[in-house]
Design an enzyme around this catalytic site. Sequence first.
Site, short mmCIF file in Angstrom:
data_model
loop_
_atom_site.label_atom_id
_atom_site.label_comp_id
_atom_site.label_asym_id
_atom_site.label_seq_id
_atom_site.Cartn_x
_atom_site.Cartn_y
_atom_site.Cartn_z
N HIS A 241 0.56 -1.20 0.11
CA HIS A 241 -0.04 -0.05 -0.16
C HIS A 241 0.78 1.30 0.07
O HIS A 241 0.74 2.23 -0.95
CB HIS A 241 -0.83 0.10 1.14
CG HIS A 241 -1.88 -1.22 1.32
ND1 HIS A 241 -2.74 -1.54 0.76
CD2 HIS A 241 -1.67 -2.18 2.34
CE1 HIS A 241 -3.35 -2.63 1.12
NE2 HIS A 241 -2.65 -3.06 2.06
O1 RIB Z 1 -5.29 -0.34 5.01
C1 RIB Z 1 -3.87 -0.38 4.56
C2 RIB Z 1 -3.01 0.76 5.28
O2 RIB Z 1 -3.25 0.59 6.75
C3 RIB Z 1 -1.53 1.02 5.19
O3 RIB Z 1 -1.09 2.29 5.42
C4 RIB Z 1 -1.03 0.07 6.31
O4 RIB Z 1 0.42 0.44 6.78
C5 RIB Z 1 -2.01 0.35 7.34
O5 RIB Z 1 -1.56 1.42 8.05
#
Ligand code: RIB
Length: 312
Positions: A241
């Site tokens: 992500h």
């Molecule tokens: O949903 C994914 C996000 O939530 C990413 O930033 C992961 O590190 C968590 O913070």
Amino acid sequence: MTHPIIIDTDPGQDDAVAIMMALASPELEVLGITAVAGNVPLALTELNARKICELAGKPDVKVFAGAIRPILCNLVTAEHVHGKTGLDGPILPEPKMQLQKQHAVDFIVDTLMERPAGTVTLCTLGPLTNIALALIKEPRISSRIKRIVAMGGGFFEGGNITPAAEFNIYVDPHAARLVLDAGIPFTLIPLDCTHQALTTKARVEKFRTMKNNSGPAVALMMDFFERFDVEKYGTDGGPLHDPCVIAWLLRPELFTSRDVNVVVECESQLTMGMTIVDWWRVTDRKPNATVCRGINSDGFFDLLTERLAKLA
Ligand code: RIB
Ligand code: CA
């Protein structure tokens, strides 16, 4: 001319990769890293941020601790994904670099008030609590922020912490709503985009075989981090992500997006934290975000691999 940024983060293995990618990119000047409670409590997110800077060979980066909990909601963490340390995978030494004494929110406000207006970009990788608190403390910063580039939300892809909500928004939906309503240029990188950036075996092997410390350490982080999502989604690798935020800054052409309206659900218990993205513009709500949906995932991983190879 380097692009000054502040990274607001809740490390988190994917946050770690994003921070390392930014530190390896000469186009970017990381003015500071501000930790927030999210994946794990603040005491661990700030510690992990310092471990990551030292792993990357950048112990002079300033790390600040920010909000210990969301504005209204009780803190929800994600040790089930990131492990009890929040950075399970490699064994990283206790950092020698000190945490800055200044509160992260004060650092954000002071930096934005002291630097020329419209020059500093906020890269947010976790819940938006620190950004919301900075806007409440000093509303004048809203016209001084160049852009906020945030990993968060989801629309056609649904949620990952509830069927409706993505984790960063879910943890502090009130902060997310406040920030989205502030009229600041905003790029949102949701699950619809990040779920295409999968840490396949072939991609992780490129990290593992790098001739530095950073690459193999990232591979170990991915080995741990992806196991939960591989099980959940049945894919070859898990979604990476947060580095998508840095990649968007470096090479926005790797992404496709639309300028649309995004509203955060803050009332319903069933859909709390859901990002209602008016992708087809069926309402007359004003566009308030550039929402990414597509990513050239091969191009993204080529860029990430090239940058990680430059680190210690
Ligand atoms: O949903 C994914 C996000 O939530 C990413 O930033 C992961 O590190 C968590 O913070
Ligand atoms: Ca994160």
